[in-house]
Design a protein around this motif. Sequence first.
Motif, mmCIF file in Angstrom:
data_model
loop_
_atom_site.group_PDB
_atom_site.id
_atom_site.type_symbol
_atom_site.label_atom_id
_atom_site.label_comp_id
_atom_site.label_asym_id
_atom_site.label_seq_id
_atom_site.Cartn_x
_atom_site.Cartn_y
_atom_site.Cartn_z
ATOM 1 N N PRO A 100 0.713 -1.292 -0.034
ATOM 2 C CA PRO A 100 0.006 0.161 0.002
ATOM 3 C C PRO A 100 0.732 1.139 -0.060
ATOM 4 O O PRO A 100 1.888 1.315 0.682
ATOM 5 C CB PRO A 100 -0.769 -0.250 1.318
ATOM 6 N N CYS A 142 0.477 4.035 1.464
ATOM 7 C CA CYS A 142 0.907 4.948 2.794
ATOM 8 C C CYS A 142 1.893 4.020 3.393
ATOM 9 O O CYS A 142 2.742 4.648 4.286
ATOM 10 C CB CYS A 142 -0.573 4.631 3.739
ATOM 11 N N SER A 177 -3.583 -2.239 4.465
ATOM 12 C CA SER A 177 -2.914 -3.525 4.897
ATOM 13 C C SER A 177 -4.084 -4.337 5.301
ATOM 14 O O SER A 177 -4.002 -5.583 4.964
ATOM 15 C CB SER A 177 -1.945 -3.177 6.134
HETATM 16 ZN ZN LIG Z 1 -0.516 1.676 5.407
#
Ligand SMILES: [Zn+2]
Length: 218
Positions: free
Chosen positions: A131, A133, A182
């Motif tokens: 991901p 982030c 996640s």
């Molecule tokens: Zn993340």
Amino acid sequence: MLFQSMQQKKPSQLTFLYTITYSRMKAQEFLLLIMQKKPALRQGFTDSEFVYIRELCDALAIKYTQSDFYVDIADTSCTFSNKGLRISQEKKTKTSLRMYYFSFDPQIVELLKLAEEKNAHNFVGQLLGYPPCCIEYFTKHFSKDNTNLEFPIAIWELTITQRHRDYCILSHFPCSKNCISSLELARQYFDTIFADNELWAKELRSELQNAILSNSSK
Ligand SMILES: [Zn+2]
């Protein structure tokens, strides 16, 4: 006869993959690659271990390439970080690992090798399907002196504390205690594992849940 064949369970790919990788986490990753839940894998193997992996890849038309460097590593799962010290081919020992990159797309395999060589963590993460982030979190905080970006997490699907025992769903450091991206990935992965091998999945879940329980009671 018909009833009998309906009762027969389909063979588990995970069980088979474990006989080749000798690692639950690596077997899971290969299953997720084969089931097209992961675009690519990065795993470390010794030269002698890779003999069997090569046969698997050839049989399934999985493309792969290997790093020019070897690593001497403490973390045997070797999917999480660049914890190990890079060493040249001349300095390798029997236990030195080489990094291997796997995908059905030969271009991704070559890009991964190149990106890792250049320490382009951001690009490596993208190619492995992590991901955004969590990639950002990793690139911001990971350094030679800070290779373990782990913190206590109370959601069993996200916990990575048991990876040294070979029980873990994710292959990356989640960026927060409740990273939604996640969690979505981990649930997809777990469902795929469960569909292949219910017993395996239940063991994985209970190991992760127990780890959280024993951690919170400390
Ligand atoms: Zn993340």
